[in-house]
Design an enzyme around this catalytic site. Structure first.
Site, PDB file in Angstrom:
ATOM      1  N   PHE A 138      10.540  12.020  -5.288  1.00  0.00           N
ATOM      2  CA  PHE A 138       9.026  11.916  -4.462  1.00  0.00           C
ATOM      3  C   PHE A 138       8.132  10.239  -4.889  1.00  0.00           C
ATOM      4  O   PHE A 138       8.456   9.857  -5.656  1.00  0.00           O
ATOM      5  CB  PHE A 138       8.307  12.787  -5.173  1.00  0.00           C
ATOM      6  CG  PHE A 138       6.435  12.998  -4.411  1.00  0.00           C
ATOM      7  CD1 PHE A 138       6.875  13.882  -2.883  1.00  0.00           C
ATOM      8  CD2 PHE A 138       5.605  12.150  -4.773  1.00  0.00           C
ATOM      9  CE1 PHE A 138       5.141  13.979  -2.596  1.00  0.00           C
ATOM     10  CE2 PHE A 138       5.383  12.172  -4.451  1.00  0.00           C
ATOM     11  CZ  PHE A 138       4.032  12.886  -3.073  1.00  0.00           C
ATOM     12  N   ASP A 223      10.342   3.047  -9.189  1.00  0.00           N
ATOM     13  CA  ASP A 223       9.001   3.990  -9.382  1.00  0.00           C
ATOM     14  C   ASP A 223       8.491   4.854 -10.459  1.00  0.00           C
ATOM     15  O   ASP A 223       8.668   5.477 -10.959  1.00  0.00           O
ATOM     16  CB  ASP A 223       9.212   5.414  -7.950  1.00  0.00           C
ATOM     17  CG  ASP A 223       7.955   5.894  -7.488  1.00  0.00           C
ATOM     18  OD1 ASP A 223       7.060   6.491  -8.287  1.00  0.00           O
ATOM     19  OD2 ASP A 223       7.665   6.645  -6.673  1.00  0.00           O
ATOM     20  N   LYS A 252      -1.371   6.015 -10.127  1.00  0.00           N
ATOM     21  CA  LYS A 252      -1.611   6.585 -10.630  1.00  0.00           C
ATOM     22  C   LYS A 252      -2.511   6.604 -12.676  1.00  0.00           C
ATOM     23  O   LYS A 252      -3.691   6.183 -12.327  1.00  0.00           O
ATOM     24  CB  LYS A 252      -1.002   7.842 -11.491  1.00  0.00           C
ATOM     25  CG  LYS A 252      -0.623   8.782 -10.320  1.00  0.00           C
ATOM     26  CD  LYS A 252       0.387   9.152 -10.797  1.00  0.00           C
ATOM     27  CE  LYS A 252       0.797  10.722 -10.131  1.00  0.00           C
ATOM     28  NZ  LYS A 252      -0.661  11.348  -9.087  1.00  0.00           N
TER      29      LYS A 252
END
Length: 404
Positions: A138, A223, A252
């Site tokens: 993702f 990532d 985040k």
């Protein structure tokens, strides 16, 4: 906000792409939250691995308040002191030579994938554009990032999607060898697959990816939107593996709850991002970067990072005790304070059923797909709060078992 706001207002006024829980939190402190009725919750969700220092941490509140009284926004027609300070810290603390700021993980990955293709074009020509990613990965919700992501459910109905992207099997080097070639510009990987089930990469796998990228003159893009900024027990998860990426994406936890993303790159790659090739109106925003600077410098300390592993073991021990009693989990896995508990065969597809039950018991948690209960709490959550939260989780699981 009107005192009369209710969960029904979401269904009435907001786009139906989410289905939030019934409680509406209005206040947070550390790893505890309170809703409109004053009911308390322990937070094992962490805003999906965002609130790395919990809610309203004094260092972040202080940084935001101080900057809010100075300067809010300039755009990238000008630079600003918080952006310069944060970029310097990130370069000094990582492999990177250059930093690009944006507002989210999806934007950071969009920038990374564009840079990888531009680098391939600049150095080898337009044929070097292929990207190898992984099933169950993702990388965001833009059309490009969701296409690089390896979950077809997120691209359904949005085609035609960008081409030149193929998906290997995570932790399987042979599957990568079958796809990579000299027209590949990048291999994109999460050191810990988050949304795909909280699965860490093996050391051999990441080392093998680095070697394959070097053999084919391709970039290794990591990532670390979910795994970065202390979540693994180091500032970035790649540091556990002894494998250095060419590009790394971060978001985040880097903003501790304030929208912030970053793409980090080596000089040899970043030089392809010349003036006019990419941009972001809010990227490098003074408010975001001031908070990000406080978050990074607070988290990247021995006290916080060494505590992550101790807390990991506490979570694992409590989950194993619950499982011995109720037999709901097949495997408990993860790294640091990104933890997944895969449901056993008798409870397949029921991870999401735990969330409303846990909320009723005063606990906030997450899932990673239908079969994995996920926890991504504050990196500084107290042992008392871990114990209380696990007691509440066990009550929810007892209810789940009782319903079966």
């Amino acid at each position: 906000m009107p005192a009369s706001s209710t969960r029904d207002d979401f269904d009435k006024y907001m786009a139906p792409n989410y289905s939030p829980q019934q409680a509406i939190p209005v206040r947070g402190e550390g790893s505890r939250l309170w809703d409109q009725e004053g009911r308390e919750y322990i937070d094992f969700a962490g805003g999906i691995a965002v609130n790395a220092l919990g809610h309203c941490h004094p260092a972040l509140v202080g940084a935001l308040t101080e900057q809010a009284n100075k300067l809010w926004h300039l755009s990238n027609v000008y630079t600003n002191e918080p952006a310069l300070a944060l970029s310097r810290e990130l370069v000094e603390r990582t492999f990177a030579d250059k930093v690009f700021f944006c507002s989210s993980g999806g934007e950071a990955n969009e920038a990374a994938f564009k840079l990888a293709r531009r680098w391939g074009f600049d150095n080898f020509g337009e044929k070097k554009h292929k990207i190898v990613s992984f099933k169950q990965s993702f990388h965001g919700r833009t059309l490009f990032t969701v296409s690089v992501g390896g979950q077809p459910k997120y691209t359904e109905g949005f085609g035609p999607v960008p081409g030149g992207i193929s998906h290997a099997t995570f932790n399987d080097l042979d599957s990568v060898r079958a796809l990579i070639d000299d027209d590949t510009c990048a291999v994109v990987v999460e050191p810990i697959q988050g949304e795909g089930g909280v699965t860490p990469a093996t050391p051999e796998f990441l080392q093998g990816l680095r070697e394959l990228c070097d053999q084919h003159q391709a970039l290794l893009v990591m990532d670390e939107v979910q795994s970065g900024v202390g979540r693994s027990g180091k500032l970035y998860a790649y540091m556990h593996y002894g494998v250095t990426p060419d590009i790394l994406t971060s978001a985040k936890a880097i903003g501790g709850g304030f929208p912030l993303g970053a793409m980090l790159a080596s000089d040899r790659v970043a030089k392809s991002l010349v003036v006019g090739t990419h941009g972001s109106t809010y990227g490098g925003n003074p408010l975001a970067c001031a908070v990000g600077l406080a978050a990074v410098t607070t988290i990247d300390t021995p006290d916080v990072l060494e505590g992550v592993e101790r807390r990991h073991m506490l979570f694992r021990e409590h989950l194993e005790v619950i499982n011995r009693k109720h037999g709901v989990f097949k495997e408990i896995r993860g790294m640091g304070l990104l933890i997944g508990a895969e449901m056993s065969d008798d409870f397949q597809g029921k991870a999401r059923d735990i969330l409303p039950l846990a909320l009723e018991e005063g606990l906030m948690a997450l899932v990673a797909g239908p079969n994995v209960l996920r926890m991504a709490p504050s990196l500084v959550i107290s042992e008392v709060e871990i114990e209380e939260g696990m007691a509440r989780l066990e009550l929810a699981i007892e209810r789940l078992v009782g319903q079966s």
